[in-house]
Write a protein that holds these residues in place. Structure first.
Motif, short mmCIF file in Angstrom:
data_model
loop_
_atom_site.label_atom_id
_atom_site.label_comp_id
_atom_site.label_asym_id
_atom_site.label_seq_id
_atom_site.Cartn_x
_atom_site.Cartn_y
_atom_site.Cartn_z
N SER A 1 0.84 -1.20 0.00
CA SER A 1 0.00 0.00 0.00
C SER A 1 0.87 1.25 0.00
N ALA A 2 0.29 2.31 -0.50
CA ALA A 2 0.97 3.60 -0.53
C ALA A 2 -0.03 4.70 -0.23
N ARG A 3 0.43 5.70 0.50
CA ARG A 3 -0.37 6.89 0.79
C ARG A 3 0.49 8.09 0.42
N TYR A 4 -0.09 9.04 -0.31
CA TYR A 4 0.64 10.23 -0.75
C TYR A 4 -0.18 11.44 -0.36
N GLU A 5 0.42 12.35 0.39
CA GLU A 5 -0.27 13.56 0.84
C GLU A 5 0.39 14.76 0.19
N GLY A 6 -0.40 15.60 -0.41
CA GLY A 6 0.12 16.71 -1.19
C GLY A 6 0.31 16.23 -2.62
N LEU A 7 0.62 17.13 -3.51
CA LEU A 7 0.72 16.78 -4.91
C LEU A 7 2.07 17.16 -5.49
N GLY A 8 2.49 16.42 -6.50
CA GLY A 8 3.73 16.73 -7.21
C GLY A 8 4.95 16.68 -6.32
N LYS A 9 5.89 17.59 -6.62
CA LYS A 9 7.16 17.62 -5.89
C LYS A 9 6.99 17.91 -4.40
N ASP A 10 5.90 18.59 -4.04
CA ASP A 10 5.69 18.95 -2.64
C ASP A 10 5.04 17.82 -1.83
#
Length: 142
Positions: A7-16
């Motif tokens: 699983s993966a969780r990503y908060e914020g978008l793009g490089k940030d």
């Protein structure tokens, strides 16, 4: 049939953005990943590193079983996989996985070992999954 999860969780978008990745078994738990870990040398992991570990471990296990099928009972196999990510149009593509194998397997000649190792490279499940060039460099001792 065997299934596994990640699983993966990503908060914020793009490089940030910042993310965390985990395996269902807990072997990798909340490992940080993002632009900085993928391209900037920050501490953490990235998808290509995880693919490299998966490919090295899959190939090595496949080769181990193939050598056992040859009647061999002893040996040591160490594989390093180097996965290359290249620019592809507006995005990126994994273009190759280079396997480097150091093997100590008594009782097999170099020619037969090369045949068995090449077959394992071609037929391990992760090799079959990758749509990339796969190379194998090996050294046999013993």
């Amino acid at each position: 049939m065997t299934t596994n999860t990640g699983s993966a969780r990503y908060e914020g978008l793009g490089k940030d953005g910042r993310g965390h990745v985990s395996t269902g078994s807990g072997a990798i738990a909340d490992q940080p990943y993002g632009f900085g870990t993928r391209f900037g040398g920050e501490k953490g992991t990235n998808p290509e590193e995880l693919i490299a570990a998966a490919h090295a471990s899959c190939f090595t296990m496949a080769l181990s079983f193939a050598l056992a099928k040859e009647g061999l009972t002893d040996g040591t196999l160490e594989t390093e996989a180097t996965v290359t990510l290249d620019k592809d149009g507006d995005g990126f593509k994994v273009t190759r996985s280079d396997l480097k194998l150091m093997a100590n397997v008594p009782g097999i000649d170099a020619e037969r070992f090369a045949e068995v190792a090449t077959d394992a490279k071609k037929n391990c499940p992760i090799s079959k999954l990758l749509n990339a060039e796969i190379t194998l460099d090996h050294e046999l001792s013993g």
